[in-house]
Design a protein around this motif. Structure first.
Motif, PDB file in Angstrom:
ATOM      1  N   VAL A 361      42.351  42.124  44.614  1.00  0.00           N
ATOM      2  CA  VAL A 361      41.353  41.129  44.195  1.00  0.00           C
ATOM      3  C   VAL A 361      41.973  39.749  43.978  1.00  0.00           C
ATOM      4  CG1 VAL A 361      39.724  42.765  43.204  1.00  0.00           C
ATOM      5  CG2 VAL A 361      41.610  41.938  41.805  1.00  0.00           C
ATOM      6  N   SER A 376      42.952  35.947  36.635  1.00  0.00           N
ATOM      7  CA  SER A 376      42.687  35.240  37.884  1.00  0.00           C
ATOM      8  C   SER A 376      43.234  33.821  37.794  1.00  0.00           C
ATOM      9  CB  SER A 376      41.182  35.191  38.168  1.00  0.00           C
ATOM     10  OG  SER A 376      40.532  34.327  37.255  1.00  0.00           O
ATOM     11  N   ARG A 507      39.496  37.497  45.207  1.00  0.00           N
ATOM     12  CA  ARG A 507      38.699  38.183  46.220  1.00  0.00           C
ATOM     13  C   ARG A 507      37.577  38.948  45.525  1.00  0.00           C
ATOM     14  NH1 ARG A 507      44.100  39.695  47.882  1.00  0.00           N
ATOM     15  NH2 ARG A 507      44.774  38.384  49.607  1.00  0.00           N
ATOM     16  N   PRO A 508      36.443  39.108  46.199  1.00  0.00           N
ATOM     17  CA  PRO A 508      35.358  39.882  45.588  1.00  0.00           C
ATOM     18  C   PRO A 508      35.795  41.309  45.308  1.00  0.00           C
ATOM     19  CG  PRO A 508      34.596  38.679  47.525  1.00  0.00           C
ATOM     20  CD  PRO A 508      36.096  38.587  47.523  1.00  0.00           C
ATOM     21  N   GLU A 509      35.290  41.869  44.230  1.00  0.00           N
ATOM     22  CA  GLU A 509      35.561  43.268  43.921  1.00  0.00           C
ATOM     23  C   GLU A 509      35.016  44.123  45.056  1.00  0.00           C
ATOM     24  OE1 GLU A 509      37.115  46.361  41.863  1.00  0.00           O
ATOM     25  OE2 GLU A 509      37.099  44.354  41.022  1.00  0.00           O
ATOM     26  N   LYS A 532      23.949  40.541  53.543  1.00  0.00           N
ATOM     27  CA  LYS A 532      24.938  39.467  53.536  1.00  0.00           C
ATOM     28  C   LYS A 532      25.202  38.937  54.940  1.00  0.00           C
ATOM     29  CE  LYS A 532      27.335  40.737  49.259  1.00  0.00           C
ATOM     30  NZ  LYS A 532      28.621  41.072  48.622  1.00  0.00           N
ATOM     31  N   HIS A 577      30.086  31.586  52.134  1.00  0.00           N
ATOM     32  CA  HIS A 577      29.587  31.307  50.778  1.00  0.00           C
ATOM     33  C   HIS A 577      28.118  31.701  50.661  1.00  0.00           C
ATOM     34  CE1 HIS A 577      28.901  29.330  46.959  1.00  0.00           C
ATOM     35  NE2 HIS A 577      27.969  28.575  47.504  1.00  0.00           N
ATOM     36  N   GLY A 580      27.621  35.068  49.447  1.00  0.00           N
ATOM     37  CA  GLY A 580      28.071  35.408  48.100  1.00  0.00           C
ATOM     38  C   GLY A 580      29.566  35.431  47.920  1.00  0.00           C
ATOM     39  N   TYR A 581      30.329  34.977  48.918  1.00  0.00           N
ATOM     40  CA  TYR A 581      31.777  34.953  48.818  1.00  0.00           C
ATOM     41  C   TYR A 581      32.258  33.530  48.519  1.00  0.00           C
ATOM     42  CZ  TYR A 581      31.274  39.400  51.319  1.00  0.00           C
ATOM     43  OH  TYR A 581      30.910  40.666  51.698  1.00  0.00           O
ATOM     44  N   SER A 583      34.453  30.840  45.716  1.00  0.00           N
ATOM     45  CA  SER A 583      34.074  29.923  44.643  1.00  0.00           C
ATOM     46  C   SER A 583      34.449  28.492  44.999  1.00  0.00           C
ATOM     47  CB  SER A 583      34.766  30.330  43.333  1.00  0.00           C
ATOM     48  OG  SER A 583      36.165  30.318  43.477  1.00  0.00           O
ATOM     49  N   PRO A 658      35.095  39.158  55.615  1.00  0.00           N
ATOM     50  CA  PRO A 658      34.600  39.292  54.240  1.00  0.00           C
ATOM     51  C   PRO A 658      34.565  40.767  53.847  1.00  0.00           C
ATOM     52  CG  PRO A 658      33.186  37.824  55.525  1.00  0.00           C
ATOM     53  CD  PRO A 658      34.113  38.492  56.491  1.00  0.00           C
TER      54      PRO A 658
END
Length: 661
Positions: A361, A376, A507-509, A532, A577, A580-581, A583, A658
């Protein structure tokens, strides 16, 4: 075992110097007494290096040993520790190349963690109360070895389950403001065949929202809604929403007349010792929703049919409520989320497992003094600034003990890293702490700000904030990644080399594995793809229909909309993005380090230091290319008759995808 958690992010008060880096070889002592140099002798042939970093700290000493004297010593093959300036290192071995030997030492806490092995296994659902999360599993391993160490993990135990009416109403208000999911004014919903009232819709919304806050799988939510329909008609027949018996009400801590508490009791168990729907579903993954409802409710009317006669007829109605809310639905029965398994593999060390789970992650796991950090980088960068470095108008550094700052500036994009040289005796910023750079042009743009471009007079300006590059107004924020120093004794004039960099997004869980019971999952059904992927396709479609131009550095100050000018990485960042990926936008060569490498099932990102683009596979197997430049301008679908030219040439690009796609 309950971790000893400090309040929020804690980094110790800055010392006068960073331990270890102001030392020399003569300062390295054996734990049992005596100097290490007395055993090595005058055979050191290169500059011995002490390196501290976010992960592990180490010392390497290279010696010339033509007669193998070191190898004949008992120390060469034993386990022993040294201390230098308050730091403790463990000897981990010798590397031999001809007549030259390299003695290696690492942080003794890391070395100690390597002495503990698996197998260890724990089942957990990510994000659920009273169950082990990734962070808790990592911390539990550390505490088994160092039970009194201070743990620094801001997000450990950070959950917000909806268990009260106040929290439920607040969640509804937040959902309205955030354009989140919810029942809303949906027509056609029924409760036992009768059109649902506005009050029933509000109760149904609050019930599903509460269950969703516990990350309940679809089968459990369907069971809950079927029970609510049968037991109370969502409040129409009774305000005792789950018809909790008087005996149960007396023993339960949940109020049967508050929908959020009634739902929490259903999910977790109404009374101590009684299983809730979450536990029932985990232990029995093939149970149908009406069977889960019967197991929890213990209804006399459903005893002989295991719930099929009383709850079964209303599962389809419950599914309509879940679909209206925006939750999981589909053909067949339902998709059940399997329990996540955290484990230390057979013969795998505790530290290797920690490093593996942290890397998955993109979090940092490291020891610093008497603290263990699992955190993080966005959390690290938000901590207080430990050192502000400024290059004044005369080109001199403040503070004066900073010798220089080096960096590369390419492609008009934000600088991601720099190297600082500073006098050892004065450097006081440990790894993982924050330093800022001012007066250094593009290296001094603030964190989160975009690339630079000329203004009308040709001067370089920051896109965000209008700050003049080259003045003292810009202030870049960096994490101290590593500190290296030569341990050869050369007096007070020694310099340390400090690597600093911008934070990288976590990274996303990874999604839990799913199992489809009684039907085909929507993601694998013919003619369908995950939502997605649809979000990415919608973004590319909108870009293709827009009139955006290619702009070097565009889409990095913030995620760019379809009609905004952008470059290849700005376009690709915007696309993923939307699903949902991310920030923050990435540069073209960063995707392979943030996302898992290799081609994805649906979406693949192809990138290197010069260019990046996307490929998307349609449900029928048809592959489409999307990128910037040429006819596509600021992003869109590439000409299918010539997909590998210009905007979508694979060449030596690295594939990544992703997670889950």
């Amino acid at each position: 075992m309950t971790p000893a958690i400090g309040p929020g992010l804690v980094i110790e008060r800055p010392p006068k110097h960073v331990q270890g880096i102001g030392s020399d070889l003569d300062g390295i002592t054996l734990r049992g007494g005596g100097k290490l140099m007395a055993h090595i002798g005058p055979a050191v042939v290169t500059k011995p290096v002490l390196k501290r970093g976010m992960g592990n700290s180490s010392i390497e000493i290279m010696i010339y040993d033509p007669k193998r004297r070191w190898l004949k010593k008992s120390l060469a093959s034993e386990k022993w520790d040294v201390e230098v300036d308050g730091l403790r290192f463990r000897y981990i071995g010798t590397s031999k190349q001809g007549k030259t030997l390299t003695l290696k030492f690492e942080d003794w806490r890391v070395a100690r963690m390597r002495e503990f092995f698996g197998p260890i296994r724990q089942l957990a659902h990510r994000g659920k109360p009273n169950e082990v999360t990734r962070a808790e599993f990592i911390v539990s391993l550390v505490l088994q070895v160092f039970p009194t160490i201070t743990i620094v993990c801001p997000e450990l135990h950070k959950r917000q389950p909806i268990e009260s009416a106040q929290a439920g109403r607040q969640a509804q208000d937040d959902a309205d403001a955030d354009r989140d999911k919810g029942i809303g004014d949906v027509r056609g919903l029924e409760v036992k065949g009768v059109a649902a009232t506005a009050d029933q819709k509000k109760i149904g919304d609050r019930a599903i929202r509460a269950a969703e806050s516990f990350d309940a799988p679809a089968a459990v939510i369907l069971a809950m809604m079927a029970a609510l329909i049968v037991e109370s008609g969502l409040g129409a027949f009774s305000r005792n929403y789950m018809e909790m018996t008087p005996e149960a009400q007396g023993d339960s801590k949940y109020d049967a007349y508050v929908i959020e508490e009634a739902v929490t009791g259903f999910l977790k168990g109404y009374v101590p010792g009684k299983k809730g729907a979450l536990e029932v579903a985990r232990e029995n993954p093939e149970m149908k929703p009406y069977e889960i409802a019967q197991e929890v409710q213990a209804s006399g009317a459903g005893a002989s049919s295991n719930g099929a006669a009383n709850y079964g007829p209303w599962v389809d109605e419950a599914r309509e409520w879940l679909d209206a809310y925006g939750g999981a639905g589909g053909s067949g029965e339902t998709t059940i989320t399997k329990a996540r398994e955290w484990k230390v593999g057979e013969k795998e060390t505790f530290w290797k497992a920690i490093d593996r789970y942290a890397d998955e992650v993109n979090w940092r796991a490291f020891f610093l003094g008497d603290r263990f950090f699992y955190i993080s980088e966005p959390d690290l960068i938000a901590s207080k600034v430990r050192l502000d470095i400024n290059c004044n108008l005369d080109g001199e550094f403040e503070p004066e003990w900073i010798e220089d700052v080096d960096f590369d500036f390419n492609e008009n994009k934000p600088i991601s890293s720099a190297t600082i040289t500073a006098f050892v005796r004065d450097w006081g910023v440990p790894p993982g702490a924050v330093a800022t750079l001012a007066g250094l042009g593009p290296a001094s743009l603030g964190f989160g700000q975009g690339p630079i471009k000329p203004d009308k007079k040709g001067r370089l300006m920051a896109v965000s904030g209008g700050m003049k590059v080259g003045s003292r107004e810009g202030r870049g924020r960096y994490l101290v990644s590593t500190i290296e120093v030569n341990l050869a004794k050369t007096g007070d004039s020694r310099l340390a080399t400090i690597a600093v960099r911008r934070p990288t997004p976590p990274r996303p869980e990874p999604a839990n594995e799913t199992e489809t019971v009684g039907g085909e999952s929507s993601s694998s059904a013919e003619g369908a793809w995950p939502p997605k992927v649809q979000a990415i396709v919608d973004y590319i479609d909108a870009c293709s229909e827009g009139n955006a131009d290619y702009l070097w550095g565009g889409g990095h100050a913030s995620f760019a909309g379809p009609d905004e000018d952008k470059d290849c990485s700005g376009f690709t960042s915007g696309a993923v993005h939307e699903a949902g990926y991310l920030s923050a936008p990435l540069t073209s060569d960063s995707f392979a380090s943030v996302f898992p490498q290799g081609e994805g099932e649906w979406v693949t990102i192809w990138g290197n230091a010069r260019h990046v683009f996307l490929t998307v596979k349609y449900p029928d197997g048809h592959l489409r290319y999307a990128g910037t430049g040429g006819d596509t301008g600021g992003g869109g679908w590439v000409d299918e008759n010539n997909p590998t030219s210009g905007a979508a040439a694979r060449g030596d690009k690295v594939a990544s995808h992703p997670p889950g796609l």
